[in-house]
Design a protein around this motif. Structure first.
Motif: not given
Length: 339
Positions: A311-339
């Protein structure tokens, strides 16, 4: 009818600012106003953006844990916008609708509350749970919609590894009638050379005629020779036939999400630009309301279907996923599409 061959604006994540002390609020404000000035915003609009970002940062200091602000630009053919993303790790906002009302401020930070941010922005969205809050505010040079910057159907976010200014991950999106075509690249390693490889992948994707995911990945593999190379993936979402066609080379994770299921999509081993023994497309069902996620290996794959992602805009979904799963010490990128 959707426009044919319509690209979403080129998005650049300009500055991540951790907000844990007062001086960092000023740094976030300066990053946003400097970007607005660079994009030619009128002085009065630059000042409004500065006040809004100050309010965002002050709220993070007063209410949140591990607050961060991302300042980014959106550039279309003749128009541009400034986007400000606020992200934290809790404790969340009990009443999101109330928080966005003008004049609501539980601690009287500026006496204005987040409603002032919503009023200053051309678009504003907020999601919150006990795990944290994500807010995005978009500012145009002058109030009103921009014809070259359509409503978001897909969006992503990137974050460089600590100590690097440039992120080696990048993404791009194209709409072709009833299709949505997604591309993500994770340049090998970190820093400017990894970022250069990913920028080349974005350039090639945007300039190459829309073909099948397998053809696009094959073309990207050839185009990245002479760069550091990287992992690449293309997903074609057919919104009429309700199918997802996916072709990946290297460690780009991809999933189709529904309320109760996370369907992983298969990438072949290899490095675009160097090694690709097999380049193959796989087809997956795309149920109504499904969400498609692509991300680099800067995120762990140990996450599942979540209301914030559906639910909500794709950017907020991507940001929430980056916050919760972006725990590795590495560059991180997430792309979310709503269909």
């Amino acid at each position: 009818m959707a426009q044919v061959n319509q690209f979403l604006p080129v998005t650049e994540d300009v500055a991540w600012v951790r907000v844990e002390e007062t001086a960092q609020v000023g740094r976030a404000r300066r990053a946003a106003t400097a970007l607005a000035e660079q994009l030619g915003f009128p002085g009065a609009r630059v000042a409004e953006i500065g006040l809004a970002v100050t309010e965002i940062g002050t709220n993070l200091l007063k209410h949140a844990r591990e607050g961060q602000v991302l300042v980014r630009s959106l550039r279309a053919v003749d128009q541009a916008a400034v986007e400000v993303l606020s992200l934290d790790s809790g404790p969340g906002i009990p009443d999101v609708d109330l928080a966005l009302l003008d004049g609501e401020s539980s601690t009287g930070t500026l006496g204005l509350g987040m409603g002032a941010v919503a009023r200053a922005a051309d678009t504003c969205a907020l999601s919150s749970s006990p795990r944290g809050t994500a807010l995005v505010a978009r500012f145009h040079p002058r109030r009103g919609p921009l014809s070259d910057i359509p409503d978001d159907t897909a969006s992503g976010v990137t974050r460089a590894i600590g100590g690097e200014e440039e992120c080696g991950d990048a993404w791009a999106v194209r709409r072709d009638a009833d299709r949505l075509v997604l591309m993500m690249c994770d340049g090998s390693g970190h820093g400017p050379l990894a970022a250069s490889a990913s920028r080349e992948a974005v350039r090639v994707f945007r300039n190459h005629p829309s073909t099948s995911p397998q053809d696009l990945v094959t073309h990207l593999h050839a185009a990245l020779r002479g760069t550091r190379g990287g992992a690449v993936a293309v997903a074609e979402l057919d919104l009429a036939a309700r199918t997802a066609r996916f072709c990946g080379l290297g460690n780009i994770a991809a999933s189709v999400l529904t309320a109760d299921r996370k369907q992983g999509m298969v990438s072949a081993p290899g490095v675009a630009g160097y090694q690709a023994r097999v380049i193959r497309t796989f087809d997956y069902p795309l149920p109504e309301g499904a969400v498609v996620v692509l991300h680099s290996d800067g995120l762990t794959e140990r996450w599942g279907p979540d209301p914030d992602l559906l639910s909500g805009p794709p950017l907020l979904a991507a940001a929430a996923l980056l916050r919760d799963a972006g725990v590795r010490r590495d560059d991180a990128g997430v792309l979310v599409a709503k269909t």
